[in-house]
Design a protein around this motif. Structure first.
Motif, short mmCIF file in Angstrom:
data_model
loop_
_atom_site.label_atom_id
_atom_site.label_comp_id
_atom_site.label_asym_id
_atom_site.label_seq_id
_atom_site.Cartn_x
_atom_site.Cartn_y
_atom_site.Cartn_z
N HIS A 172 8.96 -2.34 3.63
CA HIS A 172 7.68 -2.90 4.04
C HIS A 172 7.76 -4.39 4.38
O HIS A 172 7.01 -4.87 5.23
CB HIS A 172 6.62 -2.68 2.97
N LYS A 183 11.35 0.69 -1.08
CA LYS A 183 10.08 0.65 -0.37
C LYS A 183 9.67 -0.80 -0.07
O LYS A 183 9.18 -1.10 1.02
CB LYS A 183 8.98 1.33 -1.19
N CYS A 236 0.51 -0.42 1.05
CA CYS A 236 1.38 -0.56 2.23
C CYS A 236 1.76 0.81 2.79
O CYS A 236 1.76 1.01 4.00
CB CYS A 236 2.64 -1.35 1.88
N ASP A 237 2.10 1.75 1.89
CA ASP A 237 2.43 3.11 2.33
C ASP A 237 1.27 3.74 3.09
O ASP A 237 1.46 4.33 4.16
CB ASP A 237 2.79 3.99 1.13
N ASN A 238 0.07 3.62 2.53
CA ASN A 238 -1.12 4.21 3.18
C ASN A 238 -1.39 3.55 4.53
O ASN A 238 -1.68 4.23 5.51
CB ASN A 238 -2.34 4.09 2.28
N TYR A 280 -1.81 -3.18 8.66
CA TYR A 280 -0.56 -2.94 7.92
C TYR A 280 0.12 -4.25 7.55
O TYR A 280 0.57 -4.44 6.41
CB TYR A 280 0.38 -2.06 8.76
N TRP A 329 0.73 2.08 6.46
CA TRP A 329 1.80 2.47 7.39
C TRP A 329 1.50 3.85 7.97
O TRP A 329 1.64 4.08 9.17
CB TRP A 329 3.14 2.46 6.67
N GLN A 330 1.08 4.79 7.12
CA GLN A 330 0.82 6.15 7.60
C GLN A 330 -0.36 6.22 8.55
O GLN A 330 -0.30 6.90 9.56
CB GLN A 330 0.59 7.09 6.42
N ILE A 383 2.40 -1.53 -3.17
CA ILE A 383 3.30 -0.63 -2.44
C ILE A 383 2.54 0.59 -1.94
O ILE A 383 2.71 1.02 -0.79
CB ILE A 383 4.49 -0.21 -3.33
N LYS A 384 1.65 1.15 -2.77
CA LYS A 384 0.84 2.30 -2.34
C LYS A 384 -0.06 1.92 -1.17
O LYS A 384 -0.22 2.69 -0.22
CB LYS A 384 -0.02 2.81 -3.50
#
Length: 171
Positions: free
Chosen positions: A14, A10, A54-56, A115, A58-59, A51-52
């Motif tokens: 990112h 991940k 970045c994931d959020n 992001y 990105w979505q 990381i969380k």
């Protein structure tokens, strides 16, 4: 402490550290070292938190939401519309109203910057470069091939001078 392989993957995604992306070997090695040498649980938790985020980011940066094909966010199914809005105004008073406007290019620019800022925070925590940023990305091509190290994961380079010398001695 060391991050597990999924979190490492991940982070590479990112921060733009793709194996085939012609990144300088030193930068890749710094990232691998930073992921393998997490000082303690506090740093581990902060990296996981970034990381969380970045994931959020990105979505939600997608102009078309993930549930667009399921019909849960369709025009006929509700008043929300089918795209993420680039601007929303909520007017409170006697009557509460919401004005939503959508400019795909402006919305994409805003969400992309959000992001990238989250990725910058992750890169700062690991003390590495964020190759998702276009201004950082161009330096990858300026320095590609200018350094060689053995620490980067992957197959060994067969063109190393010591191996070539050994091959010539056996003849």
């Amino acid at each position: 402490m060391e991050l597990d392989d999924y979190l490492k993957s991940k982070i590479r995604f990112h921060l733009g550290y793709n194996t085939g992306a012609q990144l300088p070997a030193g930068d890749r090695a710094r990232l691998e070292e930073a992921m393998a040498l997490v000082p303690d649980e506090l740093w581990y938790n902060q990296i996981s938190y970034h990381i969380k985020r970045c994931d959020n980011a990105w979505q939600v940066s997608a102009y078309f939401p993930d549930d667009i094909l399921s019909g849960a966010n369709s025009v006929s199914g509700g008043s929300e519309g089918i795209v993420n809005f680039s601007r929303q105004e909520i007017i409170s008073g006697d009557v509460q109203r919401t004005i939503s406007t959508s400019d795909p290019l402006k919305g994409d620019e805003y969400f992309r910057e959000i992001y990238l800022r989250e990725c910058d925070r992750l890169a700062e925590t690991l003390y590495v470069a964020n190759y998702r940023r276009p201004e950082v990305r161009r330096y990858a091509f300026d320095r590609a091939g200018s350094e060689f190290i053995m620490a980067v994961p992957g197959p060994a380079d067969t063109a190393v001078g010591s191996r070539m010398t050994l091959a010539n001695e056996w003849r």
